[in-house]
Write a protein that holds these residues in place. Structure first.
Motif, PDB file in Angstrom:
ATOM      1  N   ARG A 100      19.649  -8.623  -9.281  1.00 14.14           N
ATOM      2  CA  ARG A 100      19.958  -8.329 -10.821  1.00 14.14           C
ATOM      3  C   ARG A 100      18.821  -7.652 -11.604  1.00 14.14           C
ATOM      4  NH1 ARG A 100      22.776 -13.027 -10.011  1.00 14.14           N
ATOM      5  NH2 ARG A 100      21.174 -14.507 -10.544  1.00 14.14           N
ATOM      6  N   ILE A 101      17.722  -8.307 -11.038  1.00 14.30           N
ATOM      7  CA  ILE A 101      16.393  -7.690 -11.517  1.00 14.30           C
ATOM      8  C   ILE A 101      16.077  -6.090 -11.343  1.00 14.30           C
ATOM      9  CG2 ILE A 101      13.825  -7.998 -11.493  1.00 14.30           C
ATOM     10  CD1 ILE A 101      14.262 -11.093 -11.585  1.00 14.30           C
ATOM     11  N   LEU A 102      16.373  -5.726  -9.945  1.00 15.77           N
ATOM     12  CA  LEU A 102      15.957  -4.559  -9.423  1.00 15.77           C
ATOM     13  C   LEU A 102      16.985  -3.505  -9.831  1.00 15.77           C
ATOM     14  CD1 LEU A 102      14.383  -5.127  -6.070  1.00 15.77           C
ATOM     15  CD2 LEU A 102      13.230  -4.882  -8.266  1.00 15.77           C
ATOM     16  N   MET A 103      18.168  -3.807 -10.342  1.00 13.37           N
ATOM     17  CA  MET A 103      18.982  -2.889 -10.600  1.00 13.37           C
ATOM     18  C   MET A 103      18.800  -2.036 -11.878  1.00 13.37           C
ATOM     19  SD  MET A 103      22.057  -2.817  -8.223  1.00 13.37           S
ATOM     20  CE  MET A 103      23.240  -2.179  -9.568  1.00 13.37           C
ATOM     21  N   PRO A 104      18.920  -0.640 -11.704  1.00  9.00           N
ATOM     22  CA  PRO A 104      18.630   0.022 -13.008  1.00  9.00           C
ATOM     23  C   PRO A 104      19.455  -0.213 -14.100  1.00  9.00           C
ATOM     24  CG  PRO A 104      19.744   1.420 -11.294  1.00  9.00           C
ATOM     25  CD  PRO A 104      19.517  -0.009 -10.657  1.00  9.00           C
ATOM     26  N   PRO A 118      11.741  -2.899   3.755  1.00 12.69           N
ATOM     27  CA  PRO A 118      12.646  -1.702   2.971  1.00 12.69           C
ATOM     28  C   PRO A 118      11.569  -0.698   2.695  1.00 12.69           C
ATOM     29  CG  PRO A 118      12.085  -3.575   1.483  1.00 12.69           C
ATOM     30  CD  PRO A 118      11.347  -4.211   2.807  1.00 12.69           C
ATOM     31  N   ALA A 119      12.119   0.680   2.495  1.00 10.85           N
ATOM     32  CA  ALA A 119      11.209   1.798   2.170  1.00 10.85           C
ATOM     33  C   ALA A 119      10.936   1.820   0.937  1.00 10.85           C
ATOM     34  CB  ALA A 119      11.943   2.909   2.554  1.00 10.85           C
ATOM     35  N   GLY A 120      11.713   1.368  -0.107  1.00 16.30           N
ATOM     36  CA  GLY A 120      11.738   1.322  -1.392  1.00 16.30           C
ATOM     37  C   GLY A 120      12.713   0.629  -2.254  1.00 16.30           C
ATOM     38  N   GLU A 174       0.716  -1.034   0.049  1.00 16.68           N
ATOM     39  CA  GLU A 174      -0.011  -0.031  -0.088  1.00 16.68           C
ATOM     40  C   GLU A 174       0.878   1.468   0.074  1.00 16.68           C
ATOM     41  OE1 GLU A 174      -2.686  -0.550   3.352  1.00 16.68           O
ATOM     42  OE2 GLU A 174      -3.979  -1.933   2.167  1.00 16.68           O
ATOM     43  N   ASN A 175       1.864   1.120   0.699  1.00 19.63           N
ATOM     44  CA  ASN A 175       3.067   2.351   0.505  1.00 19.63           C
ATOM     45  C   ASN A 175       3.601   2.442  -1.017  1.00 19.63           C
ATOM     46  OD1 ASN A 175       6.128   2.953   0.351  1.00 19.63           O
ATOM     47  ND2 ASN A 175       5.209   3.871   2.411  1.00 19.63           N
ATOM     48  N   GLU A 176       3.558   3.623  -1.512  1.00 16.50           N
ATOM     49  CA  GLU A 176       3.903   3.751  -2.718  1.00 16.50           C
ATOM     50  C   GLU A 176       5.397   3.285  -3.141  1.00 16.50           C
ATOM     51  OE1 GLU A 176       4.543   7.618  -6.197  1.00 16.50           O
ATOM     52  OE2 GLU A 176       3.773   7.752  -4.205  1.00 16.50           O
ATOM     53  N   GLY A 177       6.401   3.373  -2.206  1.00 14.78           N
ATOM     54  CA  GLY A 177       7.636   2.939  -2.234  1.00 14.78           C
ATOM     55  C   GLY A 177       7.957   1.550  -2.608  1.00 14.78           C
ATOM     56  N   THR A 178       7.120   0.790  -1.513  1.00 13.23           N
ATOM     57  CA  THR A 178       7.285  -0.712  -1.754  1.00 13.23           C
ATOM     58  C   THR A 178       6.523  -1.242  -2.990  1.00 13.23           C
ATOM     59  OG1 THR A 178       5.227  -0.848  -0.226  1.00 13.23           O
ATOM     60  CG2 THR A 178       7.631  -0.940   0.699  1.00 13.23           C
ATOM     61  N   GLN A 179       5.362  -0.537  -3.252  1.00  9.92           N
ATOM     62  CA  GLN A 179       4.520  -1.101  -4.606  1.00  9.92           C
ATOM     63  C   GLN A 179       5.634  -0.876  -5.470  1.00  9.92           C
ATOM     64  OE1 GLN A 179       1.379   1.600  -6.717  1.00  9.92           O
ATOM     65  NE2 GLN A 179       0.614   0.642  -4.959  1.00  9.92           N
ATOM     66  N   HIS A 180       6.451   0.020  -5.518  1.00  7.21           N
ATOM     67  CA  HIS A 180       7.364   0.151  -6.868  1.00  7.21           C
ATOM     68  C   HIS A 180       8.500  -1.283  -6.943  1.00  7.21           C
ATOM     69  CE1 HIS A 180       6.935   4.719  -7.328  1.00  7.21           C
ATOM     70  NE2 HIS A 180       5.936   4.310  -7.735  1.00  7.21           N
TER      71      HIS A 180
END
Length: 271
Positions: free
Chosen positions: A267-271, A199-201, A161-167
């Motif tokens: 590896r998946i989350l790294m930009p 984690p916050a995001g 529900e938190n925008e950061g974790t949703q991302h």
């Protein structure tokens, strides 16, 4: 709403085998022999106070993710607000809704479910959860059709529900599907990690992963330090059949899998 009530009743009334935990609790608390558990359920359980009934039946009627998935698929993007839950619960109690409890002798015992048990089940289904239209449409396009109900249940969990974790969830799934590396087990691991570590995001999660990896490597190294016994006499000196190293092997394998998952996640989350 009638479809929801019927599905709730159907799930509450499906046969449930009494777990060892429940059997031991009844036996230890009420002095009931295992062969008399069925009689206890039918004749004595209805006489107990709500808090006692909740202690006995809660392990059987606390829904898991797979239970939530049934209702996530049924509801789609719809939500059932908390204000509507008491009416749902009263409908189920008034039917009445009857649990089908299976004892170790394979006999099924029918017991009216009291409000305390129905309430526990309904309150933990995430009926109030929601999914954005765009992400819902994305989930409906996941190639593995059988996974979609579970993914919708995951997406409805409160942690997102938190925008950061949703991302985190959105980037993880969209990237994993795009790279053809998606699998349901890793998505469940991600849910467990975010619910447990909070984690916050994405940035916070990526910053913390190296520390978790290092801790896991150390745990694996320490737990893997024992050597096999090459002599039966030496094995017996170390406890023989009580040797705990088999359990250590399981723990090492678990830690190793966690470490491998963190690598894939990174590896998946790294930009």
């Amino acid at each position: 709403m009638s479809k929801l009530v019927e599905t709730l009743a159907g799930e509450l009334e499906r046969p449930r085998e009494l777990s060892v935990r429940v059997l031991n609790y009844i036996g230890g608390t009420y002095g009931v022999d295992q062969d008399a558990i069925g009689v206890f359920l039918v004749n004595e359980l209805p006489k107990l106070e709500d808090d006692e009934i909740d202690l006995i039946l809660s392990p059987l009627f606390t829904p898991k993710l797979a239970d939530q998935a049934i209702f996530a698929e049924l509801l789609g993007r719809d939500s059932i607000s908390r204000e509507q839950w008491p009416h749902l619960i009263q409908q189920l109690v008034a039917r009445p809704t009857r649990a089908q409890l299976t004892t170790p002798d394979s006999r099924c015992h029918s017991v009216d479910l009291r409000e305390v048990t129905v309430e526990r089940y309904v309150h933990r289904l995430r009926l109030e959860g929601s999914i954005s239209e765009s992400f819902f449409n994305f989930l409906n396009g996941i190639p593995t059709i059988a996974d979609r109900p579970m993914l919708k249940a995951i997406a409805r969990r409160a942690v997102w529900e938190n925008e950061g974790t949703q991302h985190i969830l959105v980037r993880y799934l969209t990237t994993a599907v795009d790279r053809a590396t998606y699998n349901l087990a890793d998505t469940i691991e991600l849910l467990n990690l975010v619910e447990g570590r909070k984690p916050a995001g994405i940035g916070d999660l990526l910053a913390r992963i190296p520390g978790w990896q290092e801790a896991l490597r150390q745990q694996v190294d320490v737990a893997s330090g024992s050597k096999p016994f090459f002599n039966e006499d030496i094995r017996m000196l170390h406890g023989g059949g009580r040797d705990q190293r088999g359990q250590d092997d399981v723990r090492v394998s678990t830690k190793q899998r966690e470490l491998e998952f963190l690598g894939r996640l990174q590896r998946i989350l790294m930009p």
